[in-house]
Structures are given as C-alpha cells and as structure tokens.
Write a protein that holds these residues in place. Sequence first.
Motif, PDB file in Angstrom:
ATOM      1  N   GLY A 146       3.718  90.460  65.335  1.00 44.35           N
ATOM      2  CA  GLY A 146       3.359  90.294  66.740  1.00 44.35           C
ATOM      3  C   GLY A 146       2.684  88.953  66.963  1.00 44.35           C
ATOM      4  N   VAL A 147       2.918  88.377  68.127  1.00 41.42           N
ATOM      5  CA  VAL A 147       2.232  87.148  68.544  1.00 41.42           C
ATOM      6  C   VAL A 147       1.726  87.387  69.956  1.00 41.42           C
ATOM      7  CG1 VAL A 147       2.427  84.676  69.003  1.00 41.42           C
ATOM      8  CG2 VAL A 147       3.705  85.685  67.105  1.00 41.42           C
ATOM      9  N   THR A 148       0.409  87.378  70.136  1.00 45.48           N
ATOM     10  CA  THR A 148      -0.147  87.740  71.428  1.00 45.48           C
ATOM     11  C   THR A 148      -1.599  87.289  71.515  1.00 45.48           C
ATOM     12  OG1 THR A 148      -0.460  89.604  72.952  1.00 45.48           O
ATOM     13  CG2 THR A 148      -0.890  90.027  70.630  1.00 45.48           C
ATOM     14  N   TYR A 149      -2.251  87.623  72.637  1.00 48.32           N
ATOM     15  CA  TYR A 149      -3.697  87.437  72.732  1.00 48.32           C
ATOM     16  C   TYR A 149      -4.372  88.421  71.774  1.00 48.32           C
ATOM     17  CZ  TYR A 149      -2.503  85.260  77.245  1.00 48.32           C
ATOM     18  OH  TYR A 149      -1.965  84.483  78.231  1.00 48.32           O
ATOM     19  N   MET A 150      -5.609  88.083  71.377  1.00 48.45           N
ATOM     20  CA  MET A 150      -6.361  89.020  70.536  1.00 48.45           C
ATOM     21  C   MET A 150      -6.524  90.347  71.286  1.00 48.45           C
ATOM     22  SD  MET A 150      -8.016  89.717  67.734  1.00 48.45           S
ATOM     23  CE  MET A 150      -8.705  88.279  66.888  1.00 48.45           C
ATOM     24  N   PRO A 151      -6.009  91.456  70.738  1.00 46.71           N
ATOM     25  CA  PRO A 151      -6.160  92.748  71.422  1.00 46.71           C
ATOM     26  C   PRO A 151      -7.628  93.162  71.509  1.00 46.71           C
ATOM     27  CG  PRO A 151      -4.505  92.852  69.667  1.00 46.71           C
ATOM     28  CD  PRO A 151      -5.250  91.571  69.486  1.00 46.71           C
ATOM     29  N   TRP A 152      -7.950  93.981  72.494  1.00 50.35           N
ATOM     30  CA  TRP A 152      -9.334  94.452  72.634  1.00 50.35           C
ATOM     31  C   TRP A 152      -9.727  95.329  71.463  1.00 50.35           C
ATOM     32  CZ3 TRP A 152     -10.366  99.720  73.060  1.00 50.35           C
ATOM     33  CH2 TRP A 152      -9.268 100.545  73.338  1.00 50.35           C
TER      34      TRP A 152
END
Length: 308
Positions: A146-152
């Motif tokens: 996965g490549v994304t914003y840091m999940p909460w």
Amino acid sequence: MKLRQLQCLCAVVDAGLNISRAATVLHATQPAVAKQLKQFEEELGVDLLLRRGDRPVELTSAGARVVAWARRALQAVDNFTAIAQENNGEEGGTITLATSHAHANYLLLHAIAAFNQRFPRVRMQVVQALPYHVAELVRDGKAAVGVTYMPWQVPRDVVAVPFMTTLRLVVASAGHPLLQEAELTLERLAAYPLIVPQSARPQGAYIVSRFRQAGLEVNPIVQAYDVDVTKTYVAAGLGVGIIPAFCFSAEKDAGLEVRDVGHLFEPVTSVVLARRHGHLSPYVYVFLQAIDVSLERRRLETLILEDS
C-alpha cells in the motif's frame, strides 16, 4: 489440520461471517465450507465461532486468536510459493497496489506507467481506498503493498514505512484577497469559506480540530472526498482549500494560486504499507524504489521481518 480449513476460516471472517459469500470467494459450496469449519473446531476441541442456529454471528476469543495465526500460516505458504517462483525464474504475475486517490493521481501515475512499460508481463492492479482501508487490504493479503497517508491506526500485522513528508498549502483562485495577506493565520483563514476533506476522515478532522483548538468555529461549505473536488470548487470561487503540496502543479492547476501554511498545520506523512513477515516480489521493490530512493530493498526487508 488442513490448509483448506485455515482458508475457510479466514474467508468467512473476511466475508463478515457470511458463509455463502465466503464459499463464492473460495469457489466452493456453502455446505463444504461449513463442514470444514466444524471439522477444524472438532480437531482443536474449541469453538471458534459463536452461532445462532447454524449461522455464525461472532468470533469467540479463541477464534480471534486462531484467525490471527491462520493468516500468518497462509502468508507463510504464499511466501514459499513466491520464493519458489522466483527461484525457478518465472516472470509475470499480478501485483495489487492499494493506494489513496491523491497518491494514485499525483504521485504514482508516472511510476506505474514506467513500470508497465519496463515489465509488460507483470500486471499492476491498482485499488483505491481510504488510508485505513488500504492498511486492511494489505493486512488481509488482498494487496501486496500500500502507498497512502499514514493511517490513523496501523494494524499489528502491517509495517508502515514513512518515505515522504509534505507541507500543506492553502489554495485559492488567482487574485483572491487571502493570497495578498502579509501573514497567514488561522483567524484569517477562518474568515473565508473553507473547502476541506470530509471531517469523518483523519485529514479533514485534523484541519477542523486545528481551528477549534484556537477557539475558532468553522463550518466548511464543502467537505470534499478528494483533492480534485477541493480544487474544482476553489476554482469556481466558492472558497479556499487546504491541500498537501504534492497535489498542486502550477502548470496543470492554471487559475489557482497557493501559499505555504506549514506554520499552521502539521505536514502530511506518506507511507508504504506491507504485511509483517511477508514476502514481496522483486518487482515490488523495483517499483517502490522508483517512487523514492529511500525505499531500498534491503532496508524494507529488514523492517518487514522485524517483530512488532
């Protein structure tokens, strides 16, 4: 104990305890899946599922622990298969990449196109999701990476590797009075209609919370699902938006102008997500290093193999 029993248990959990749906995924019949589950429970001597009649409604505490280890066992089998294929020199296959809208559109597009041209026999399948859902897809083995914003919240069986920190910008239509301000403050921003990410999402909730922490009440006129909607409404003169810097291009976003608001909001962190103790195809490492040179294979393998 059979591998098929582990597959059936995990599939039923992933299907929301719906045996019929799990059977479809497994290309099996509903009675066959139910039989595998019962046999597994009988072998272990413990109930894994609480049932109402014949219908499972909840995992038992033992069931939740068994599922966690079943996923690891199935992951190990996947690792064995992948290593064997590499050793035999097999090429091709499919890489499922889970990512956010912003990363898919503004960060990964050119890297994916270049990868497809370099490795035409490897199919890159892109699945768009919110950050935490990206992490779930990786955890459940439905996405290789996965490549994304840091999940909460990062699941225990997922490794998050930060690779990019991006300042936030306020974006407005060209000539907007806010852009002429000598110093941008939360008070000045709050004086204008705001277009922000949905408050139910971490990015939007964080932006709204920054105003409230300063004693400022804001009522965004638009809670956008993605950055493109934000910029479209800003271009129409409906308000000003707050976006990550990597989502703005002076060339492509003609008619819009930005100012740095890094002093008002924390930067945005982007991460690579991978299954802990998982095996990634060499093609994945090639792709990741094309995104950022810090995503070097040896470093990533060390992090992935570490215990949480």
